[in-house]
Motif scaffolding. Structure first.
Motif, PDB file in Angstrom:
ATOM      1  N   LEU A  91     -23.315  85.111-133.594  1.00 27.17           N
ATOM      2  CA  LEU A  91     -22.298  84.065-133.778  1.00 27.17           C
ATOM      3  C   LEU A  91     -22.474  82.962-132.726  1.00 27.17           C
ATOM      4  N   ALA A  92     -22.700  83.368-131.471  1.00 24.48           N
ATOM      5  CA  ALA A  92     -22.890  82.375-130.402  1.00 24.48           C
ATOM      6  C   ALA A  92     -24.110  81.517-130.693  1.00 24.48           C
ATOM      7  N   PHE A  93     -25.182  82.162-131.140  1.00 21.24           N
ATOM      8  CA  PHE A  93     -26.407  81.429-131.462  1.00 21.24           C
ATOM      9  C   PHE A  93     -26.145  80.431-132.594  1.00 21.24           C
ATOM     10  N   ALA A  94     -25.514  80.915-133.658  1.00 21.49           N
ATOM     11  CA  ALA A  94     -25.277  80.061-134.827  1.00 21.49           C
ATOM     12  C   ALA A  94     -24.363  78.887-134.468  1.00 21.49           C
ATOM     13  N   LEU A  95     -23.249  79.166-133.819  1.00 15.80           N
ATOM     14  CA  LEU A  95     -22.302  78.088-133.517  1.00 15.80           C
ATOM     15  C   LEU A  95     -22.906  77.046-132.582  1.00 15.80           C
TER      16      LEU A  95
END
Ligand code: HEC
Length: 394
Positions: A161-165
């Motif tokens: 999620l951190a990577f995507a956001l």
């Protein structure tokens, strides 16, 4: 006028968010500590699991934990749930006031992805909802019998999620939405699992039967997760003050690294009463220092004499790109006072804040959302000005 009211609304909601957050996490830390420090040595009174003496605020307290519960329901039973709900409600309100109301400036960074404000907001909201469903499904899957594996997979999901956001939203919006997703999981855990399992305990007691053990096991699992998620979420909430974290080109990796450091630290404090795993704290500290060095900006070479830039020379850039917000009387809609108190039209403010300005500009955090379309060449000139000041000071 409108901007002024928005700022005071922001203050009120942030204040509330902070207070109820302290109450929630404070209670959660306290009960966790209580559980870990109960004196369980026999002999204990009949039906008592353990007890504890404490002195605080001018009085002695004697607490007992029941193995199964009291024989009859006490007339007043405290629940500890509103802190959690109010933290979530005030958090989402704050997210709306600060980020969604000003999405163009706060959520979008065209060098990351040129989104429309509506898309950015939709991504933000979706990240919270999807995270809860993914997390909840994982907890209900057969993985629930392997808590360590489950924990690792939840961590991996949050890392993704951190990577995507961070590849969709502005750096700060990415960080805050990872925090909001974790906060949503935590509050939903209280609402959908922990409180219902406590209700079952109470109901069983009034019906004079043994409570369904499934509830208790589930509630404990979720409450453990909440416990480990607290420290990462608190880091994210203060990360806004630390541009070298969210402003790093690998900001998602910094977030994951610091979250790992936080989880390890929490784990040490959770288990130290049964197992003094002394290596954990130094390892966490070492990880922290490692991240500090990994995010260190490259050493800058000395400037040649004719590359020196004076404050007067960068003034036109600052006027064009920053004054809209950072001046005594901002002209940018939505700003009634210079943000962070920085009004660059006042003498000395630029020089005195050169460090911060260089960081914010070189990490492309300022100008906010690059609303004023600063060019890379201009950023380099600000950097040269900063280095000139440093060189002069030597
Ligand atoms: C669209 C409005 C806007 C523009 C344009 C803008 N800023 Fe900012 N700036 C902000 C806001 C809002 C904050 C406060 C952020 C926060 O701390 O929440 C801020 C904060 C800062 C800070 C303080 C950060 C800290 O951590 O204390 C610095 C330094 C800064 N800006 C520099 C600049 C510079 C230099 C420019 C021009 C190149 C610029 N800004 C242009 C809105 C703007």
């Amino acid at each position: 006028m409108e901007a002024h009211i928005a700022e005071w609304l922001n203050l009120l909601v942030r204040w509330i968010h902070f207070i109820v957050g302290v109450a929630w996490i404070g209670a959660s830390f306290y009960f966790n500590w209580l559980e870990n420090h109960l004196d369980r040595k026999p002999p204990q009174k009949e039906g008592i699991d353990g007890n504890l003496w404490a002195v605080h605020g001018g009085g002695f307290y004697h607490l007992k934990k029941f193995t199964n519960g009291p024989d009859t329901l006490p007339p007043v039973l405290h629940w500890f749930k509103w802190e959690a709900y109010m933290t979530w409600v005030s958090g989402v309100t704050l997210l709306t006031i600060v980020y969604y109301y000003n999405a163009k400036a706060m959520m979008i960074d065209s060098s990351v992805m040129a989104l429309s404000p509506a898309t950015a907001i939709a991504i933000g909201i979706a990240s919270m909802i999807i995270s809860w469903f993914v997390y909840d499904l994982l907890c209900k899957s057969p993985l629930r019998h392997k808590p360590l594996m489950l924990g690792i997979i939840i961590f991996a999901y949050l890392a993704i999620l951190a990577f995507a956001l961070s590849h969709l939203l502005s750096p700060r919006a990415a960080y805050i939405h990872v925090g909001a997703a974790i906060g949503t999981i935590m509050a939903a855990n209280v609402f959908f699992v922990i409180i219902p399992s406590q209700k079952e305990l109470v109901k069983a007691l009034t019906e004079n039967r043994i409570p369904d053990p499934g509830y208790g096991v589930n509630g404990l699992l979720r409450s453990r997760h909440n416990n480990y998620l607290t420290l990462p979420v608190l880091f994210i909430m203060i990360s806004n003050h630390f541009p070298s974290t969210y402003g790093s080109p690998y900001n998602w990796l910094v977030l994951i690294g610091l979250a790992a450091v936080a989880v390890l630290t929490r784990h040490y404090f959770n288990i130290r009463h049964i197992n003094k795993a002394v290596w954990m704290l130094p390892t966490a500290l070492f990880g922290f220092i490692l991240i500090m060095f990994a995010t260190m900006p490259p050493k800058q070479t000395a400037l040649a004499q004719n590359d020196i830039i004076s404050t007067a020379k960068i003034m036109p850039i600052v006027k064009q790109r920053c004054f809209g917000c950072h001046s005594s009387k901002p002209t940018q809609p939505g700003f009634s006072a210079p943000p962070a108190g920085l009004a660059y039209d006042k003498p000395g403010v630029l020089e005195n804040n050169a460090d911060k300005i260089n960081t914010q500009v070189m990490q492309k955090i300022m100008p906010l959302g690059n609303l004023t379309q600063m060019t890379d060449d201009e950023r380099n000139r600000i950097n040269r000005w900063y280095r000139s000041l440093k060189q002069e000071a030597q």
